[in-house]
Design an enzyme around this catalytic site. Structure first.
Site, PDB file in Angstrom:
ATOM      1  N   TYR A 190      47.749  45.628  41.919  1.00  0.00           N
ATOM      2  CA  TYR A 190      46.590  45.703  41.028  1.00  0.00           C
ATOM      3  C   TYR A 190      46.129  47.150  40.867  1.00  0.00           C
ATOM      4  O   TYR A 190      45.950  47.644  39.747  1.00  0.00           O
ATOM      5  CB  TYR A 190      45.454  44.843  41.579  1.00  0.00           C
ATOM      6  CG  TYR A 190      44.239  44.812  40.674  1.00  0.00           C
ATOM      7  CD1 TYR A 190      44.238  44.029  39.528  1.00  0.00           C
ATOM      8  CD2 TYR A 190      43.111  45.572  40.967  1.00  0.00           C
ATOM      9  CE1 TYR A 190      43.132  43.999  38.689  1.00  0.00           C
ATOM     10  CE2 TYR A 190      42.008  45.557  40.129  1.00  0.00           C
ATOM     11  CZ  TYR A 190      42.023  44.762  38.999  1.00  0.00           C
ATOM     12  OH  TYR A 190      40.932  44.754  38.152  1.00  0.00           O
TER      13      TYR A 190
ATOM     14  N   GLY B 239      36.048  35.362  30.938  1.00  0.00           N
ATOM     15  CA  GLY B 239      35.578  36.605  31.530  1.00  0.00           C
ATOM     16  C   GLY B 239      35.090  37.642  30.544  1.00  0.00           C
ATOM     17  O   GLY B 239      34.434  37.331  29.533  1.00  0.00           O
TER      18      GLY B 239
END
Length: 285
Positions: A157, A12
């Site tokens: 998150y 990523g």
């Protein structure tokens, strides 16, 4: 050329950043649970200590910068608030505390922490969880998050990214960071086409929600271009950048908060900072 540590370097945005830095001639110490220069599990205290020690040994006590890109997102069908908070929050603040002396030994060292535009686009993130993380109490944070049932991972998150952003803002201006010549900032990406996003897009329900989310310019961000922003934040051009959270999200934050920011500081909030300024605790000489 400098020496940089990048967590989440195996995939990523972390991988793209590490590649950019190496292409520019810098030495990069990659940290990841997957094959990397330092293999460590940042979801455990022992793994974080091992990563901190290995990097300090590899860099010889001096770092020119750090990129904290390792992170976990809510995975469809799995409830993992504890893992998310451990990696996304403690996997940042504990490593930075351990590496701060090496960063202070560098020349105008720069740190970029990965936040997220989820900090301002997820509604009803529980303040109790954020406050618990900032107080170092992961268990208390998880208890607050579990009240949200199936949405616990998404809330974890959001809470972890809000907490780490506030940690950056609070610490960036102190004697230990700004006063030591270290520039501490955060970047808040939006929907970047990483393996994590690709996994979410593979689930029809998740894909529908992602595609319906407002991104004014449309589409998804490119990890390589996001890495260019990170490299800029590590450069000499960012010497005057301190305590900022930079949104690179295609306009989503502005879509939701066009009139919320900037906002003037309430007068009562200036009092404790003026006291700290007089004691020389918040600003460099």
């Amino acid at each position: 050329m400098g020496t940089y540590v990048v967590t989440g370097s195996a995939s990523g945005m972390g991988k793209a950043t590490a590649e950019r830095l190496r292409a520019n001639g810098h030495t990069v110490i990659g940290v990841d649970i997957q094959p990397a220069d330092v293999v460590a599990d940042l979801s455990t205290p022992a793994g974080r200590r091992a990563a901190a020690d290995a990097v300090r040994s590899a860099c010889g006590g001096r770092l020119d910068g750090a990129v904290l890109a390792a992170g976990l997102g809510p995975t469809p069908g799995r409830e993992q608030p504890a893992l998310i908070t451990q990696v996304n929050y403690f996997g940042v603040v504990e490593l930075l505390a351990a590496w701060r002396p090496a960063l202070a030994a560098g020349d105008r060292a720069k740190v970029v922490v990965f936040s997220s535009n989820s900090t301002t686009t997820i509604p009803a993130i529980p303040g109790r969880a954020i406050r618990a993380l900032l107080a170092g109490d992961g268990d208390k944070a998880v208890r607050a998050l579990r009240l949200f049932g199936k949405a616990a991972s998404s809330m974890a998150y959001g809470a972890s990214k809000v907490a780490v952003s506030r940690w950056v803002r609070e610490h960036a201006v102190t004697r230990d960071w700004a006063g030591a010549g270290i520039r501490l900032n955060a970047i808040a990406p939006g929907a970047i086409l990483t393996p994590l996003l690709e996994k979410q897009l593979s689930t029809p329900a998740e894909a529908k929600a992602i595609h319906s989310f407002p991104v004014p310019i449309g589409g998804f961000g490119d990890p390589g271009k996001l890495a260019d922003w990170v490299v800029f934040m590590l450069s000499d051009a960012a010497d005057f950048l301190c305590g900022s959270v930079l949104f690179v999200d295609g306009g989503s934050d502005a879509y939701f908060r066009a009139t919320d920011w900037p906002a003037s500081v309430p007068a009562w909030r200036l009092v404790p900072y003026l006291r700290r300024f007089k004691r020389n605790e918040s600003f460099s000489q």
